[in-house]
Design an enzyme around this catalytic site. Structure first.
Site, short mmCIF file in Angstrom:
data_model
loop_
_atom_site.label_atom_id
_atom_site.label_comp_id
_atom_site.label_asym_id
_atom_site.label_seq_id
_atom_site.Cartn_x
_atom_site.Cartn_y
_atom_site.Cartn_z
N SER A 145 10.30 -32.35 -1.45
CA SER A 145 10.54 -32.73 -2.93
C SER A 145 11.92 -32.66 -3.47
CB SER A 145 9.53 -32.23 -3.68
OG SER A 145 8.22 -32.61 -3.29
N HIS A 170 10.10 -26.44 -11.01
CA HIS A 170 9.79 -26.85 -9.79
C HIS A 170 10.54 -28.14 -9.22
CE1 HIS A 170 6.46 -27.50 -6.60
NE2 HIS A 170 6.86 -26.40 -6.34
N THR A 216 10.93 -31.19 -8.38
CA THR A 216 11.19 -32.61 -9.00
C THR A 216 11.67 -32.60 -10.18
OG1 THR A 216 9.20 -33.50 -7.59
CG2 THR A 216 9.93 -34.78 -9.25
N ASP A 242 0.53 -34.34 -5.02
CA ASP A 242 0.95 -33.75 -3.66
C ASP A 242 0.19 -32.52 -3.27
OD1 ASP A 242 3.32 -33.05 -2.02
OD2 ASP A 242 3.52 -31.37 -3.34
N HIS A 282 7.78 -38.91 -1.89
CA HIS A 282 7.37 -38.91 -0.44
C HIS A 282 5.95 -39.04 -0.42
CE1 HIS A 282 5.87 -34.85 -1.18
NE2 HIS A 282 7.00 -34.68 -1.75
#
Length: 391
Positions: free
Chosen positions: A114, A165, A167, A286, A329
Protein backbone atom coordinates in the site's frame (compact mmCIF):
# COMPACT_ATOMS: atom_id res chain seq x y z
CA UNK A 1 -10.51 -33.86 -5.47
CA UNK A 2 -7.61 -31.57 -6.46
CA UNK A 3 -9.25 -28.57 -4.77
CA UNK A 4 -9.93 -30.64 -1.66
CA UNK A 5 -6.28 -31.72 -1.46
CA UNK A 6 -5.02 -28.19 -2.05
CA UNK A 7 -7.21 -26.84 0.72
CA UNK A 8 -5.93 -29.50 3.13
CA UNK A 9 -2.32 -28.73 2.17
CA UNK A 10 -2.84 -25.01 2.75
CA UNK A 11 -4.58 -25.58 6.06
CA UNK A 12 -1.84 -27.96 7.19
CA UNK A 13 0.80 -25.40 6.19
CA UNK A 14 -0.87 -22.67 8.22
CA UNK A 15 -1.28 -25.00 11.19
CA UNK A 16 2.42 -25.92 10.99
CA UNK A 17 3.37 -22.25 11.07
CA UNK A 18 1.29 -21.69 14.18
CA UNK A 19 2.50 -24.82 15.99
CA UNK A 20 6.08 -24.13 14.94
CA UNK A 21 6.03 -20.78 16.61
CA UNK A 22 6.18 -18.61 13.47
CA UNK A 23 5.95 -15.00 14.63
CA UNK A 24 5.41 -11.68 12.94
CA UNK A 25 7.58 -8.70 13.81
CA UNK A 26 5.22 -5.97 12.58
CA UNK A 27 3.46 -3.84 15.17
CA UNK A 28 -0.25 -3.75 15.96
CA UNK A 29 -0.94 -1.54 12.93
CA UNK A 30 -0.45 -4.58 10.69
CA UNK A 31 -2.09 -7.40 12.64
CA UNK A 32 -4.76 -7.70 9.95
CA UNK A 33 -2.07 -9.10 7.60
CA UNK A 34 -1.42 -12.18 9.79
CA UNK A 35 -1.99 -15.29 7.59
CA UNK A 36 -2.98 -17.24 10.71
CA UNK A 37 -6.31 -15.41 10.50
CA UNK A 38 -7.05 -16.73 7.00
CA UNK A 39 -10.01 -18.75 5.86
CA UNK A 40 -10.03 -20.10 2.32
CA UNK A 41 -13.76 -19.80 1.79
CA UNK A 42 -16.45 -17.84 3.60
CA UNK A 43 -20.01 -16.90 2.87
CA UNK A 44 -21.82 -13.60 3.28
CA UNK A 45 -25.43 -14.65 3.69
CA UNK A 46 -27.03 -11.36 2.79
CA UNK A 47 -28.43 -8.36 4.61
CA UNK A 48 -30.53 -5.26 4.06
CA UNK A 49 -30.30 -3.56 0.67
CA UNK A 50 -29.87 0.21 0.41
CA UNK A 51 -31.31 2.26 -2.46
CA UNK A 52 -28.94 3.38 -5.19
CA UNK A 53 -29.62 6.72 -6.86
CA UNK A 54 -28.63 7.38 -10.46
CA UNK A 55 -26.90 10.65 -11.30
CA UNK A 56 -26.47 12.49 -14.57
CA UNK A 57 -22.92 13.45 -15.45
CA UNK A 58 -22.54 17.07 -16.55
CA UNK A 59 -20.58 17.05 -19.80
CA UNK A 60 -20.50 20.81 -20.44
CA UNK A 61 -17.18 21.39 -18.66
CA UNK A 62 -13.98 19.81 -19.93
CA UNK A 63 -11.87 20.44 -16.82
CA UNK A 64 -12.82 20.04 -13.17
CA UNK A 65 -12.53 22.66 -10.45
CA UNK A 66 -12.46 19.97 -7.74
CA UNK A 67 -11.15 16.40 -7.56
CA UNK A 68 -12.28 13.66 -5.19
CA UNK A 69 -9.93 10.66 -5.34
CA UNK A 70 -11.45 7.63 -3.64
CA UNK A 71 -9.25 4.62 -2.95
CA UNK A 72 -10.75 1.28 -2.00
CA UNK A 73 -7.66 -0.28 -0.49
CA UNK A 74 -7.29 -3.81 -1.86
CA UNK A 75 -10.40 -3.47 -4.04
CA UNK A 76 -10.36 -5.68 -7.11
CA UNK A 77 -13.20 -6.47 -9.49
CA UNK A 78 -14.32 -9.40 -7.34
CA UNK A 79 -14.57 -7.19 -4.25
CA UNK A 80 -16.67 -4.66 -6.17
CA UNK A 81 -18.90 -7.39 -7.63
CA UNK A 82 -19.28 -8.99 -4.20
CA UNK A 83 -20.63 -5.66 -2.95
CA UNK A 84 -22.91 -5.33 -5.97
CA UNK A 85 -24.30 -8.83 -5.41
CA UNK A 86 -24.75 -8.20 -1.70
CA UNK A 87 -26.82 -5.09 -2.42
CA UNK A 88 -29.24 -6.85 -4.72
CA UNK A 89 -27.37 -6.14 -7.95
CA UNK A 90 -26.71 -2.40 -7.68
CA UNK A 91 -24.02 -0.03 -6.38
CA UNK A 92 -23.42 3.70 -6.66
CA UNK A 93 -20.39 2.64 -8.70
CA UNK A 94 -22.77 1.95 -11.59
CA UNK A 95 -22.96 5.72 -12.14
CA UNK A 96 -19.41 5.66 -13.46
CA UNK A 97 -19.39 5.19 -17.22
CA UNK A 98 -15.68 5.94 -17.80
CA UNK A 99 -13.84 2.80 -16.70
CA UNK A 100 -10.25 1.68 -17.04
CA UNK A 101 -7.61 -0.51 -15.41
CA UNK A 102 -4.43 0.31 -13.54
CA UNK A 103 -1.16 -1.66 -13.46
CA UNK A 104 -0.01 -1.67 -9.85
CA UNK A 105 3.52 -3.16 -9.72
CA UNK A 106 6.10 -1.21 -7.71
CA UNK A 107 9.68 -0.33 -8.65
CA UNK A 108 11.10 -3.34 -6.80
CA UNK A 109 8.28 -5.87 -6.79
CA UNK A 110 5.67 -7.31 -9.14
CA UNK A 111 3.24 -7.16 -6.21
CA UNK A 112 3.02 -3.73 -4.62
CA UNK A 113 2.28 -2.86 -1.03
CA UNK A 114 0.00 0.00 0.00
CA UNK A 115 2.90 2.38 0.58
CA UNK A 116 4.37 2.08 -2.91
CA UNK A 117 0.89 1.89 -4.41
CA UNK A 118 -0.26 4.96 -2.50
CA UNK A 119 2.89 6.86 -3.42
CA UNK A 120 2.36 6.06 -7.11
CA UNK A 121 -1.18 7.45 -6.91
CA UNK A 122 -0.13 10.48 -4.89
CA UNK A 123 3.19 11.34 -6.49
CA UNK A 124 3.06 9.86 -10.00
CA UNK A 125 6.23 7.83 -9.59
CA UNK A 126 6.80 4.15 -8.88
CA UNK A 127 8.90 3.38 -5.84
CA UNK A 128 9.98 0.52 -3.58
CA UNK A 129 7.57 -1.30 -1.29
CA UNK A 130 7.36 0.49 2.04
CA UNK A 131 8.21 3.98 0.76
CA UNK A 132 6.02 6.92 1.72
CA UNK A 133 6.34 9.84 -0.68
CA UNK A 134 9.92 8.89 -1.54
CA UNK A 135 11.49 7.76 -4.82
CA UNK A 136 13.68 4.63 -5.14
CA UNK A 137 16.70 6.75 -4.15
CA UNK A 138 14.87 7.71 -0.92
CA UNK A 139 14.44 11.30 -2.02
CA UNK A 140 11.14 13.11 -1.31
CA UNK A 141 8.69 13.45 -4.22
CA UNK A 142 6.06 16.18 -4.26
CA UNK A 143 2.54 14.77 -4.04
CA UNK A 144 -0.67 15.88 -5.74
CA UNK A 145 -2.10 17.31 -2.52
CA UNK A 146 0.96 19.52 -2.03
CA UNK A 147 0.68 20.73 -5.62
CA UNK A 148 -2.99 21.56 -5.05
CA UNK A 149 -2.11 23.49 -1.88
CA UNK A 150 0.47 25.56 -3.77
CA UNK A 151 -2.18 26.57 -6.30
CA UNK A 152 -4.56 27.73 -3.57
CA UNK A 153 -6.90 24.75 -3.52
CA UNK A 154 -8.04 23.43 -0.18
CA UNK A 155 -7.15 19.81 0.58
CA UNK A 156 -8.31 16.95 2.74
CA UNK A 157 -7.78 13.32 3.71
CA UNK A 158 -10.32 10.84 5.08
CA UNK A 159 -9.62 7.24 6.08
CA UNK A 160 -11.15 4.39 8.06
CA UNK A 161 -7.65 3.36 9.16
CA UNK A 162 -5.19 5.45 11.14
CA UNK A 163 -4.60 8.63 9.18
CA UNK A 164 -0.89 7.76 9.47
CA UNK A 165 -1.35 4.44 7.67
CA UNK A 166 0.30 3.83 4.30
CA UNK A 167 -2.32 5.13 1.86
CA UNK A 168 -3.28 8.42 3.52
CA UNK A 169 0.34 8.91 4.59
CA UNK A 170 1.38 8.91 0.93
CA UNK A 171 -0.60 12.13 0.42
CA UNK A 172 0.96 13.98 3.35
CA UNK A 173 4.34 12.56 4.33
CA UNK A 174 7.83 11.84 3.03
CA UNK A 175 9.41 8.97 4.96
CA UNK A 176 11.59 6.00 3.91
CA UNK A 177 9.37 3.49 5.75
CA UNK A 178 5.63 3.15 6.21
CA UNK A 179 6.30 1.94 9.77
CA UNK A 180 7.56 5.37 10.88
CA UNK A 181 4.12 6.35 12.17
CA UNK A 182 5.24 9.07 14.55
CA UNK A 183 7.41 10.69 11.88
CA UNK A 184 4.47 10.51 9.46
CA UNK A 185 2.23 12.20 12.04
CA UNK A 186 4.81 14.97 12.44
CA UNK A 187 4.61 15.61 8.70
CA UNK A 188 1.04 16.82 9.18
CA UNK A 189 2.44 19.85 10.99
CA UNK A 190 2.95 22.76 8.57
CA UNK A 191 1.59 20.60 5.71
CA UNK A 192 -1.12 23.12 4.84
CA UNK A 193 -3.83 20.45 4.80
CA UNK A 194 -7.26 21.83 5.71
CA UNK A 195 -9.20 18.74 6.82
CA UNK A 196 -8.19 15.26 7.88
CA UNK A 197 -10.30 12.61 9.59
CA UNK A 198 -9.15 9.15 10.66
CA UNK A 199 -7.63 7.17 13.50
CA UNK A 200 -4.15 7.51 14.96
CA UNK A 201 -4.47 9.67 18.07
CA UNK A 202 -1.57 7.81 19.70
CA UNK A 203 0.84 8.84 16.94
CA UNK A 204 -0.01 12.47 17.61
CA UNK A 205 -0.16 12.43 21.40
CA UNK A 206 1.60 9.37 22.87
CA UNK A 207 4.96 9.83 21.24
CA UNK A 208 8.48 8.77 22.13
CA UNK A 209 9.76 12.31 21.56
CA UNK A 210 7.26 13.77 24.04
CA UNK A 211 5.67 16.13 21.51
CA UNK A 212 1.93 16.63 21.58
CA UNK A 213 1.11 17.22 17.95
CA UNK A 214 -2.56 17.84 18.72
CA UNK A 215 -1.59 20.88 20.78
CA UNK A 216 0.65 22.05 17.95
CA UNK A 217 -2.26 21.66 15.54
CA UNK A 218 -4.52 23.68 17.84
CA UNK A 219 -1.97 26.48 17.96
CA UNK A 220 -2.00 26.42 14.16
CA UNK A 221 -5.76 26.99 14.13
CA UNK A 222 -7.08 23.44 13.81
CA UNK A 223 -10.14 22.21 15.60
CA UNK A 224 -8.85 18.91 17.02
CA UNK A 225 -11.79 16.66 17.81
CA UNK A 226 -12.15 13.03 18.84
CA UNK A 227 -15.69 11.82 18.21
CA UNK A 228 -17.98 11.89 15.20
CA UNK A 229 -20.73 13.93 16.89
CA UNK A 230 -18.28 16.80 17.36
CA UNK A 231 -16.58 16.29 14.01
CA UNK A 232 -19.80 16.34 11.98
CA UNK A 233 -20.76 19.62 13.65
CA UNK A 234 -17.86 21.44 12.00
CA UNK A 235 -18.79 23.40 8.89
CA UNK A 236 -15.80 25.69 8.40
CA UNK A 237 -12.18 26.23 9.37
CA UNK A 238 -9.38 23.72 9.75
CA UNK A 239 -10.32 20.32 11.15
CA UNK A 240 -8.27 17.44 12.56
CA UNK A 241 -10.63 14.59 13.40
CA UNK A 242 -8.78 11.85 15.30
CA UNK A 243 -11.31 9.10 15.83
CA UNK A 244 -9.38 6.18 17.40
CA UNK A 245 -6.13 5.46 19.27
CA UNK A 246 -4.83 3.69 16.14
CA UNK A 247 -7.31 2.15 13.66
CA UNK A 248 -11.07 2.59 13.64
CA UNK A 249 -13.22 -0.51 14.22
CA UNK A 250 -14.54 -2.52 11.31
CA UNK A 251 -17.96 -1.89 9.83
CA UNK A 252 -20.66 -2.20 11.18
CA UNK A 253 -19.17 -1.42 14.61
CA UNK A 254 -17.95 2.02 13.52
CA UNK A 255 -21.30 2.85 11.89
CA UNK A 256 -21.48 5.33 9.02
CA UNK A 257 -18.24 7.07 9.98
CA UNK A 258 -16.86 7.04 6.43
CA UNK A 259 -19.99 8.58 4.90
CA UNK A 260 -20.23 11.21 7.63
CA UNK A 261 -16.50 12.01 7.42
CA UNK A 262 -16.75 12.39 3.65
CA UNK A 263 -19.75 14.70 3.91
CA UNK A 264 -18.14 16.77 6.66
CA UNK A 265 -14.91 17.22 4.75
CA UNK A 266 -16.74 18.14 1.54
CA UNK A 267 -18.98 20.62 3.38
CA UNK A 268 -15.86 22.45 4.53
CA UNK A 269 -13.84 22.20 1.32
CA UNK A 270 -16.63 23.27 -1.04
CA UNK A 271 -16.56 26.73 0.53
CA UNK A 272 -13.23 27.46 -1.18
CA UNK A 273 -13.87 29.34 -4.44
CA UNK A 274 -10.60 28.11 -5.97
CA UNK A 275 -11.55 24.47 -5.60
CA UNK A 276 -10.29 21.48 -3.63
CA UNK A 277 -8.57 18.10 -3.74
CA UNK A 278 -9.46 15.32 -1.31
CA UNK A 279 -8.48 11.67 -0.97
CA UNK A 280 -11.03 9.36 0.70
CA UNK A 281 -9.94 5.83 1.58
CA UNK A 282 -12.03 2.78 2.33
CA UNK A 283 -9.12 1.14 4.13
CA UNK A 284 -10.51 -2.10 5.43
CA UNK A 285 -11.64 -3.75 2.20
CA UNK A 286 -7.97 -4.73 2.16
CA UNK A 287 -8.11 -6.16 5.65
CA UNK A 288 -11.04 -8.39 4.80
CA UNK A 289 -9.05 -9.62 1.81
CA UNK A 290 -6.00 -10.35 3.96
CA UNK A 291 -8.15 -12.38 6.36
CA UNK A 292 -10.09 -14.03 3.50
CA UNK A 293 -13.31 -13.08 5.28
CA UNK A 294 -16.05 -12.52 2.76
CA UNK A 295 -18.48 -10.83 5.18
CA UNK A 296 -15.70 -8.39 6.12
CA UNK A 297 -14.95 -7.66 2.46
CA UNK A 298 -18.63 -7.18 1.62
CA UNK A 299 -19.47 -4.92 4.57
CA UNK A 300 -16.45 -2.70 3.90
CA UNK A 301 -17.19 -2.58 0.18
CA UNK A 302 -20.78 -1.51 0.82
CA UNK A 303 -19.60 1.13 3.28
CA UNK A 304 -17.15 2.48 0.69
CA UNK A 305 -19.87 2.52 -1.96
CA UNK A 306 -22.13 4.59 0.31
CA UNK A 307 -19.30 7.12 0.64
CA UNK A 308 -19.06 7.11 -3.16
CA UNK A 309 -22.77 7.91 -3.21
CA UNK A 310 -22.21 10.87 -0.89
CA UNK A 311 -19.45 12.18 -3.17
CA UNK A 312 -21.65 11.73 -6.25
CA UNK A 313 -24.32 13.88 -4.65
CA UNK A 314 -21.87 16.80 -4.50
CA UNK A 315 -20.38 16.20 -7.93
CA UNK A 316 -23.69 15.88 -9.76
CA UNK A 317 -25.05 19.05 -8.18
CA UNK A 318 -22.11 21.35 -8.92
CA UNK A 319 -21.04 19.89 -12.29
CA UNK A 320 -17.44 20.96 -11.56
CA UNK A 321 -16.17 17.96 -9.61
CA UNK A 322 -14.30 14.95 -10.96
CA UNK A 323 -14.52 11.76 -8.90
CA UNK A 324 -11.99 8.99 -9.47
CA UNK A 325 -12.50 5.65 -7.73
CA UNK A 326 -9.69 3.11 -7.82
CA UNK A 327 -7.51 0.83 -5.69
CA UNK A 328 -3.83 0.66 -4.81
CA UNK A 329 -3.78 -3.12 -5.43
CA UNK A 330 -5.94 -6.23 -5.13
CA UNK A 331 -5.90 -8.26 -1.92
CA UNK A 332 -6.63 -11.94 -1.40
CA UNK A 333 -6.89 -13.14 -5.00
CA UNK A 334 -10.63 -13.15 -4.41
CA UNK A 335 -13.05 -14.99 -6.64
CA UNK A 336 -16.81 -15.47 -6.35
CA UNK A 337 -17.93 -19.02 -6.97
CA UNK A 338 -21.54 -18.67 -5.89
CA UNK A 339 -23.98 -15.86 -5.20
CA UNK A 340 -27.60 -14.80 -5.23
CA UNK A 341 -28.69 -11.30 -6.28
CA UNK A 342 -32.13 -11.78 -4.73
CA UNK A 343 -30.79 -12.49 -1.23
CA UNK A 344 -27.38 -10.84 -1.41
CA UNK A 345 -25.56 -14.10 -0.73
CA UNK A 346 -21.87 -14.11 -1.75
CA UNK A 347 -19.50 -17.08 -1.53
CA UNK A 348 -15.92 -15.89 -1.79
CA UNK A 349 -12.80 -17.98 -2.25
CA UNK A 350 -9.18 -16.81 -2.13
CA UNK A 351 -5.76 -17.72 -3.46
CA UNK A 352 -3.65 -15.85 -0.89
CA UNK A 353 -3.70 -13.91 2.36
CA UNK A 354 -1.63 -11.17 0.77
CA UNK A 355 -1.79 -8.79 -2.18
CA UNK A 356 -1.78 -9.93 -5.80
CA UNK A 357 -0.31 -8.36 -8.91
CA UNK A 358 -3.44 -8.15 -11.05
CA UNK A 359 -4.75 -4.90 -12.51
CA UNK A 360 -7.36 -2.97 -10.54
CA UNK A 361 -10.34 -0.99 -11.84
CA UNK A 362 -10.42 2.78 -12.32
CA UNK A 363 -13.80 4.52 -12.41
CA UNK A 364 -14.36 8.22 -13.23
CA UNK A 365 -17.34 10.60 -13.15
CA UNK A 366 -17.44 14.30 -14.02
CA UNK A 367 -15.37 16.72 -16.10
CA UNK A 368 -12.33 14.92 -17.56
CA UNK A 369 -13.68 11.43 -16.77
CA UNK A 370 -13.01 10.25 -20.31
CA UNK A 371 -9.26 10.47 -19.65
CA UNK A 372 -9.42 7.54 -17.24
CA UNK A 373 -10.42 4.82 -19.69
CA UNK A 374 -8.27 2.00 -21.01
CA UNK A 375 -5.24 0.35 -19.42
CA UNK A 376 -2.86 2.71 -17.63
CA UNK A 377 -0.02 2.78 -15.12
CA UNK A 378 -1.04 3.66 -11.58
CA UNK A 379 1.29 6.64 -11.88
CA UNK A 380 -0.80 7.97 -14.79
CA UNK A 381 -3.70 8.74 -12.44
CA UNK A 382 -1.70 11.42 -10.62
CA UNK A 383 -0.44 12.83 -13.90
CA UNK A 384 -3.94 13.06 -15.36
CA UNK A 385 -5.24 14.82 -12.24
CA UNK A 386 -2.26 17.18 -12.30
CA UNK A 387 -2.96 18.09 -15.91
CA UNK A 388 -6.71 18.53 -15.44
CA UNK A 389 -6.21 20.86 -12.46
CA UNK A 390 -3.33 22.62 -14.22
CA UNK A 391 -1.02 22.09 -11.24
Amino acid sequence: MRNFLMRNVRQAFLLALIIGGFTFTGNAQNEYMDPANRKLQETYNGGDFYPVKHYQQNTRKKRPKNVILMIGDGMGLAHAYAGLTANGGHLFLENFKSIGFSKTYSSDNYVTDSAAGGTALACGEKTYNGAIGMNPQKEPIVNIRELAEKKGLQTGLVSTSAITHATPASFIAHQPSRNMYEAIAADFINSGIDVFIGGGVDHFEKRKDGRNLSEELRKDGYQVLYNMDDITGVTSGKLAGLTAPVHNPAEPERGDMLVQSTKTALNILTKNKKGYFIMVEGSQIDWGGHANKTPYVVEEMLDFDKAIGAALDYAARDGETLIIVTADHETGGMSINEGDMSTGKVVGEYTTGHHTGIMVPVYAFGPGAERFTGIMENTDIQKKIKDLLDL
